[in-house]
Design a protein around this motif. Structure first.
Motif, PDB file in Angstrom:
ATOM      1  N   ASP A  31       0.782  -1.282  -0.009  1.00 35.11           N
ATOM      2  CA  ASP A  31       0.117   0.078  -0.003  1.00 35.11           C
ATOM      3  C   ASP A  31       0.785   1.391   0.119  1.00 35.11           C
ATOM      4  O   ASP A  31       0.828   2.062  -0.507  1.00 35.11           O
ATOM      5  N   GLU A  32       1.906   1.242   0.878  1.00 34.52           N
ATOM      6  CA  GLU A  32       2.802   2.384   0.896  1.00 34.52           C
ATOM      7  C   GLU A  32       3.520   2.478  -0.567  1.00 34.52           C
ATOM      8  O   GLU A  32       3.773   3.746  -0.865  1.00 34.52           O
ATOM      9  N   THR A  36       1.153   4.134  -2.898  1.00 37.77           N
ATOM     10  CA  THR A  36       1.198   5.715  -2.610  1.00 37.77           C
ATOM     11  C   THR A  36       2.360   6.341  -3.437  1.00 37.77           C
ATOM     12  O   THR A  36       2.241   7.073  -3.997  1.00 37.77           O
ATOM     13  N   TRP A  67       0.421  14.034  -1.971  1.00 42.19           N
ATOM     14  CA  TRP A  67      -1.272  13.726  -2.386  1.00 42.19           C
ATOM     15  C   TRP A  67      -1.632  13.879  -3.588  1.00 42.19           C
ATOM     16  O   TRP A  67      -1.018  14.856  -4.379  1.00 42.19           O
ATOM     17  N   TYR A  74      -4.495   6.251   9.147  1.00 50.06           N
ATOM     18  CA  TYR A  74      -3.837   5.117   8.373  1.00 50.06           C
ATOM     19  C   TYR A  74      -3.352   3.779   9.378  1.00 50.06           C
ATOM     20  O   TYR A  74      -3.464   2.824   8.861  1.00 50.06           O
ATOM     21  N   LEU A 108      -3.243   6.568  -0.079  1.00 48.89           N
ATOM     22  CA  LEU A 108      -3.571   7.899  -0.498  1.00 48.89           C
ATOM     23  C   LEU A 108      -4.885   8.561   0.007  1.00 48.89           C
ATOM     24  O   LEU A 108      -4.793   9.678   0.409  1.00 48.89           O
ATOM     25  N   TRP A 139      -4.444   9.552   3.678  1.00 50.17           N
ATOM     26  CA  TRP A 139      -3.631  10.650   3.895  1.00 50.17           C
ATOM     27  C   TRP A 139      -4.213  11.919   3.421  1.00 50.17           C
ATOM     28  O   TRP A 139      -3.927  12.939   3.816  1.00 50.17           O
TER      29      TRP A 139
END
Length: 456
Positions: free
Chosen positions: A310-311, A314, A328, A398, A416, A419
């Motif tokens: 997931d990170e 992003t 973002w 998160y 995302l 964030w």
């Protein structure tokens, strides 16, 4: 004497702007054609070389090579620097060439780090195609190194990167071995037979270009060929430095950089064919319009490392959108997000989660709960509850997401969006969190539909 800023030369036809650099044989200047108001590069023999006893012989070769280069550029190859003029000034021969805006491959990697494999291969193949044409005319560049590969980009146009080969083999093909050995490029990127014996052959350019690809994908210069030959030092495989590098491209680089010329592909086209076959494999598997490398994301998803994936998602999406500094995505960047990259990211998530996660999964849920462009907060909250982003009358942070297969369907990717929630709460945007989230999710759903991305 070197020319200074503002100096007019060739009867006022050219105005010197600044000195760009100097190699073993020549020095280059950035100048303006005063009548056409066009920026050019002027190359002339270095003052230090003029003191060499064999300078008249080298000067003769310089003139001959300038004529050959002019012939080589007659077809205006898009990846070969163009020649405009040749004249004498202050007892020096001057070659006027096309000015390429941008940065050299050397500078680009130094400033931004190693390139993704697909992007690096793209540029190297462009230069290779230029060298195929050059070799047909029996001209060898002999210094195909990162400082001599210019990267130019059209402002605001994605995937517009273009590589152009400059500083054409005049210096390399005419300089004595002692001069060659002092030049930057040949220290790390040239085969030993060029520097030691001055051998001119297509395999020299093959080695240099393969070494440039080595640098592009690793950010490091390869082991010096002299050290490999005479001190038995080993060439560190690029894949050892970049584990995500494909086996195929790793092998093509090593083949091109074989220590002995007989062990390399004997023509540039032969080496490009090897490289092209590997690029096709990569492109068909993990396509990107922006040259982004998705292999690490695939590796993480395959290992069910959901949070790390997931990170990584992003990070990659911000890179594709050019919003790494912002941290973002906004509505505009989502509306313009490349369909190829969006599809690749979604397919990886869907494949390795067995359709439990993915943007297309979230889109399907959005449609099932009645999602549409007009703002309806109840439907919006319903979606967030379904995918597990909203719980007990509030949105999750998160670190509250569930990074395993037991989480709700469509729970990931979520980095995302979470964030965005945090960013709005601390005042990066003044609009309400709910409205902004709605716009983002609605835009993402619309983009998925436009790109024809759906969960089967």
């Amino acid at each position: 004497m070197y020319w200074g800023e503002g100096q007019l030369i060739h009867n006022g036809k050219y105005k010197i702007e600044r000195q760009l650099g100097g190699g073993g044989f020549a020095v280059t200047y950035q100048a303006i054609h005063t009548q056409l108001n066009r920026r050019v590069v002027i190359k002339t023999p270095n003052l230090s070389v003029q003191n060499d006893p064999d300078y008249p012989k080298y000067l003769k070769r310089f003139k001959k090579e300038a004529q050959m280069l002019g012939e080589c550029c007659a077809d205006s190859h898009p990846h070969i620097v163009q020649v405009f003029d040749f004249f004498e000034e202050d007892g020096r021969s001057c070659l006027v060439m096309q000015y390429i805006p941008g940065e050299s491959l050397w500078q680009f990697v130094q400033n931004r780090g190693a390139l993704p494999e697909t992007e690096a291969v793209k540029y190297i193949r462009q230069i290779g195609s230029a060298l195929v044409e050059v070799h047909k005319k029996n001209i060898f560049h002999l210094d195909v190194t990162p400082p001599n590969i210019m990267l130019s980009f059209k402002p605001g146009v994605s995937n517009s990167g273009k590589a152009v080969l400059i500083d054409f083999g005049i210096a390399g093909d005419m300089s004595p071995p002692s001069t060659l050995s002092r030049s930057f490029g040949n220290k790390a990127f040239a085969p030993y037979e060029l520097v030691r014996k001055g051998i001119r052959h297509p395999t020299v350019d093959v080695y240099c270009l393969a070494a440039s690809l080595y640098y592009a994908v690793t950010g490091q210069r390869p082991t010096n060929s002299f050290d490999r030959k005479f001190d038995n030092e080993e060439l560190v495989p690029p894949q050892q430095l970049v584990p995500s590098l494909s086996n195929g491209v790793n092998q093509v680089i090593l083949q091109g950089m074989a220590l002995e010329a007989k062990d390399r592909p004997q023509t540039m086209q032969e080496w490009l064919n090897l490289l092209g076959s590997q690029q096709a494999i990569i492109s068909n598997k993990l396509s990107s319009d922006m040259g982004v490398d998705y292999r690490n994301l695939e590796k993480l998803l395959k290992a069910n490392l959901w949070q790390e994936a997931d990170e990584e998602t992003t990070r990659l999406m911000l890179k594709v959108a050019g919003r790494e500094k912002d941290g973002w995505l906004d509505v505009e960047s989502i509306n313009n997000f490349p369909c190829t990259d969006l599809s690749t990211i979604d397919q990886l998530w869907v494949k390795y989660s067995n359709a439990h996660f993915g943007f297309s999964v979230q889109k399907r849920i959005w449609q099932e709960v009645g999602g549409k462009p007009d703002i309806d907060m109840k439907i919006y909250i319903h979606l967030c509850k379904c995918v597990g982003w909203y719980r007990n009358s509030g949105w999750l942070n998160y670190d509250e997401l569930t990074f395993n297969a037991k989480s709700p369907v469509g729970h990931l990717p979520g980095g995302l969006l979470i964030w965005l929630w945090i960013s709005f709460e601390v005042g990066i945007e003044r609009e309400t969190t709910e409205t902004k989230w709605w716009n983002i999710i609605s835009s993402l759903s619309s983009r998925l539909a436009k790109c024809n991305i759906q969960c089967d």
